[in-house]
Write a protein that holds these residues in place. Structure first.
Motif, PDB file in Angstrom:
ATOM      1  N   PHE A  65       0.840  -1.187   0.000  1.00 12.37           N
ATOM      2  CA  PHE A  65       0.000   0.000   0.000  1.00 12.37           C
ATOM      3  C   PHE A  65       0.879   1.243   0.000  1.00 12.37           C
ATOM      4  CE2 PHE A  65      -2.524  -3.269   2.033  1.00 12.37           C
ATOM      5  CZ  PHE A  65      -3.797  -3.081   1.494  1.00 12.37           C
ATOM      6  N   THR A  66       0.386   2.278  -0.647  1.00 17.33           N
ATOM      7  CA  THR A  66       1.036   3.572  -0.582  1.00 17.33           C
ATOM      8  C   THR A  66       0.380   4.349   0.544  1.00 17.33           C
ATOM      9  OG1 THR A  66       1.400   3.512  -2.964  1.00 17.33           O
ATOM     10  CG2 THR A  66       1.612   5.649  -1.876  1.00 17.33           C
ATOM     11  N   VAL A  67       1.182   4.863   1.458  1.00 15.88           N
ATOM     12  CA  VAL A  67       0.633   5.626   2.572  1.00 15.88           C
ATOM     13  C   VAL A  67       1.655   6.670   3.025  1.00 15.88           C
ATOM     14  CG1 VAL A  67       1.421   4.021   4.370  1.00 15.88           C
ATOM     15  CG2 VAL A  67      -0.556   5.461   4.812  1.00 15.88           C
ATOM     16  N   ASP A  68       1.146   7.831   3.391  1.00 13.50           N
ATOM     17  CA  ASP A  68       1.973   8.868   3.989  1.00 13.50           C
ATOM     18  C   ASP A  68       2.001   8.578   5.482  1.00 13.50           C
ATOM     19  OD1 ASP A  68       3.077  11.123   5.162  1.00 13.50           O
ATOM     20  OD2 ASP A  68       1.840  12.543   4.046  1.00 13.50           O
ATOM     21  N   ALA A  69       3.087   8.016   5.970  1.00 13.16           N
ATOM     22  CA  ALA A  69       3.184   7.585   7.370  1.00 13.16           C
ATOM     23  C   ALA A  69       3.170   8.744   8.349  1.00 13.16           C
ATOM     24  CB  ALA A  69       4.448   6.745   7.570  1.00 13.16           C
ATOM     25  N   GLY A  70       3.343   9.942   7.866  1.00 14.35           N
ATOM     26  CA  GLY A  70       3.297  11.103   8.729  1.00 14.35           C
ATOM     27  C   GLY A  70       1.918  11.743   8.809  1.00 14.35           C
ATOM     28  N   ASP A  71       0.955  11.219   8.063  1.00 17.60           N
ATOM     29  CA  ASP A  71      -0.414  11.731   8.064  1.00 17.60           C
ATOM     30  C   ASP A  71      -1.289  10.750   8.832  1.00 17.60           C
ATOM     31  OD1 ASP A  71      -3.191  12.035   7.293  1.00 17.60           O
ATOM     32  OD2 ASP A  71      -2.530  13.261   5.600  1.00 17.60           O
ATOM     33  N   LYS A  74      -4.452   9.142   7.117  1.00 16.85           N
ATOM     34  CA  LYS A  74      -4.090   8.177   6.071  1.00 16.85           C
ATOM     35  C   LYS A  74      -3.488   6.914   6.686  1.00 16.85           C
ATOM     36  CE  LYS A  74      -3.537  11.654   2.524  1.00 16.85           C
ATOM     37  NZ  LYS A  74      -2.632  12.432   1.702  1.00 16.85           N
ATOM     38  N   LEU A  75      -2.710   7.093   7.725  1.00 14.29           N
ATOM     39  CA  LEU A  75      -2.109   5.955   8.417  1.00 14.29           C
ATOM     40  C   LEU A  75      -3.199   5.087   9.056  1.00 14.29           C
ATOM     41  CD1 LEU A  75       0.585   4.632   9.244  1.00 14.29           C
ATOM     42  CD2 LEU A  75       0.541   6.082  11.283  1.00 14.29           C
ATOM     43  N   PHE A  76      -4.171   5.720   9.714  1.00 12.14           N
ATOM     44  CA  PHE A  76      -5.257   4.974  10.340  1.00 12.14           C
ATOM     45  C   PHE A  76      -6.088   4.241   9.295  1.00 12.14           C
ATOM     46  CE2 PHE A  76      -5.396   8.321  13.984  1.00 12.14           C
ATOM     47  CZ  PHE A  76      -4.173   7.872  14.442  1.00 12.14           C
ATOM     48  N   ALA A  77      -6.344   4.876   8.146  1.00  8.86           N
ATOM     49  CA  ALA A  77      -7.087   4.222   7.064  1.00  8.86           C
ATOM     50  C   ALA A  77      -6.322   2.993   6.563  1.00  8.86           C
ATOM     51  CB  ALA A  77      -7.341   5.209   5.927  1.00  8.86           C
ATOM     52  N   PHE A  78      -5.003   3.121   6.481  1.00  7.11           N
ATOM     53  CA  PHE A  78      -4.167   1.974   6.085  1.00  7.11           C
ATOM     54  C   PHE A  78      -4.340   0.814   7.067  1.00  7.11           C
ATOM     55  CE2 PHE A  78       0.000   0.041   7.192  1.00  7.11           C
ATOM     56  CZ  PHE A  78       0.108  -0.825   6.106  1.00  7.11           C
ATOM     57  N   PHE A  79      -4.237   1.095   8.358  1.00  8.85           N
ATOM     58  CA  PHE A  79      -4.377   0.025   9.350  1.00  8.85           C
ATOM     59  C   PHE A  79      -5.777  -0.582   9.327  1.00  8.85           C
ATOM     60  CE2 PHE A  79      -0.598   1.982  11.461  1.00  8.85           C
ATOM     61  CZ  PHE A  79       0.219   0.872  11.339  1.00  8.85           C
ATOM     62  N   ALA A 120       4.258   6.662  16.909  1.00 11.74           N
ATOM     63  CA  ALA A 120       3.501   6.958  18.135  1.00 11.74           C
ATOM     64  C   ALA A 120       1.999   6.842  17.858  1.00 11.74           C
ATOM     65  CB  ALA A 120       3.846   8.359  18.648  1.00 11.74           C
ATOM     66  N   ALA A 121       1.553   7.426  16.759  1.00  9.41           N
ATOM     67  CA  ALA A 121       0.134   7.361  16.392  1.00  9.41           C
ATOM     68  C   ALA A 121      -0.269   5.930  16.053  1.00  9.41           C
ATOM     69  CB  ALA A 121      -0.133   8.291  15.207  1.00  9.41           C
ATOM     70  N   ALA A 122       0.609   5.210  15.356  1.00  7.52           N
ATOM     71  CA  ALA A 122       0.304   3.822  14.988  1.00  7.52           C
ATOM     72  C   ALA A 122       0.099   2.960  16.234  1.00  7.52           C
ATOM     73  CB  ALA A 122       1.434   3.250  14.129  1.00  7.52           C
ATOM     74  N   GLY A 123       1.003   3.051  17.189  1.00  6.31           N
ATOM     75  CA  GLY A 123       0.877   2.256  18.412  1.00  6.31           C
ATOM     76  C   GLY A 123      -0.401   2.558  19.153  1.00  6.31           C
ATOM     77  N   LYS A 124      -0.730   3.831  19.274  1.00  7.23           N
ATOM     78  CA  LYS A 124      -1.958   4.251  19.968  1.00  7.23           C
ATOM     79  C   LYS A 124      -3.187   3.704  19.244  1.00  7.23           C
ATOM     80  CE  LYS A 124      -4.169   8.640  21.501  1.00  7.23           C
ATOM     81  NZ  LYS A 124      -5.332   8.033  21.965  1.00  7.23           N
ATOM     82  N   TYR A 125      -3.228   3.842  17.917  1.00  4.44           N
ATOM     83  CA  TYR A 125      -4.374   3.393  17.126  1.00  4.44           C
ATOM     84  C   TYR A 125      -4.522   1.870  17.173  1.00  4.44           C
ATOM     85  CZ  TYR A 125      -7.812   3.479  13.351  1.00  4.44           C
ATOM     86  OH  TYR A 125      -8.957   3.362  12.606  1.00  4.44           O
TER      87      TYR A 125
END
Length: 178
Positions: A65-71, A74-79, A120-125
């Motif tokens: 997947f293409t994702v902007d890991a700093g957004d 978009k990161l949450f939509a990817f997960f 940090a956002a990924a772990g929380k989500y």
């Protein structure tokens, strides 16, 4: 318990920054040990190339997947697309702030977005949405520049040091995720 060669068999491994370098090597190794792999990167071209290189099309063993890991959104939509998985490996980083002090700091404040705020956002989500399977892990990588700064790497080194501290804290705060 089986041998360590079987730890990834049947597991889903997500690699943010998985289209090149260490991330691509982790993806290849995970596949070789029987895992299903999902890679993400900011470059669609690199994602497509990496999926092809890893044998994409062989069932559903590898996807990208293409994702902007700093957004965050978009990161949450990817997960959400990925769903429940077993392991997250975060190798994505931003190396754009090289050249300190001869850089415009206002143009490089985003260095922390996918180097620090992304994981940090990924772990929380992942924790809030219960997307990590029992026994799961989050692994982050960083180079040595945070320990042994090189000329021009003050900002990148600081971001790496922040990621190291984040990983240690996440291990405590997100337990039982390792």
């Amino acid at each position: 318990m089986g041998s360590s060669l079987e730890f990834l068999k049947g597991k889903k491994v997500v690699i943010v920054g998985g289209s090149s370098g260490i991330g691509l090597a982790v993806a290849a190794a995970s596949l070789s040990y029987g895992a299903t792999v999902v890679i993400a990167s900011s470059s669609e071209e690199k994602v497509n190339s990496a999926v092809k290189q890893l044998g994409g099309g062989d069932g559903n063993l590898v996807s990208g997947f293409t994702v902007d890991a700093g957004d965050e959104l978009k990161l949450f939509a990817f997960f959400d697309k990925v769903g429940v998985f077993d392991h997250l490996v975060w190798t994505a980083t931003d190396k754009s702030a090289v050249g300190y002090p001869d850089i415009d700091l206002s143009e490089h404040r985003n260095v922390f977005d996918n180097t620090f705020w992304g994981p940090a956002a990924a772990g929380k989500y992942i924790h809030e949405k219960k997307l990590m399977a029992s026994g799961g892990s989050i692994t982050t990588t960083t180079g040595t520049v945070w320990q042994r700064p090189r000329k021009g790497w003050s900002i990148g080194g600081a971001a790496g040091a922040a990621r190291v501290t984040l990983a240690k804290g996440m291990a405590i705060d997100l337990s039982p995720i390792r």
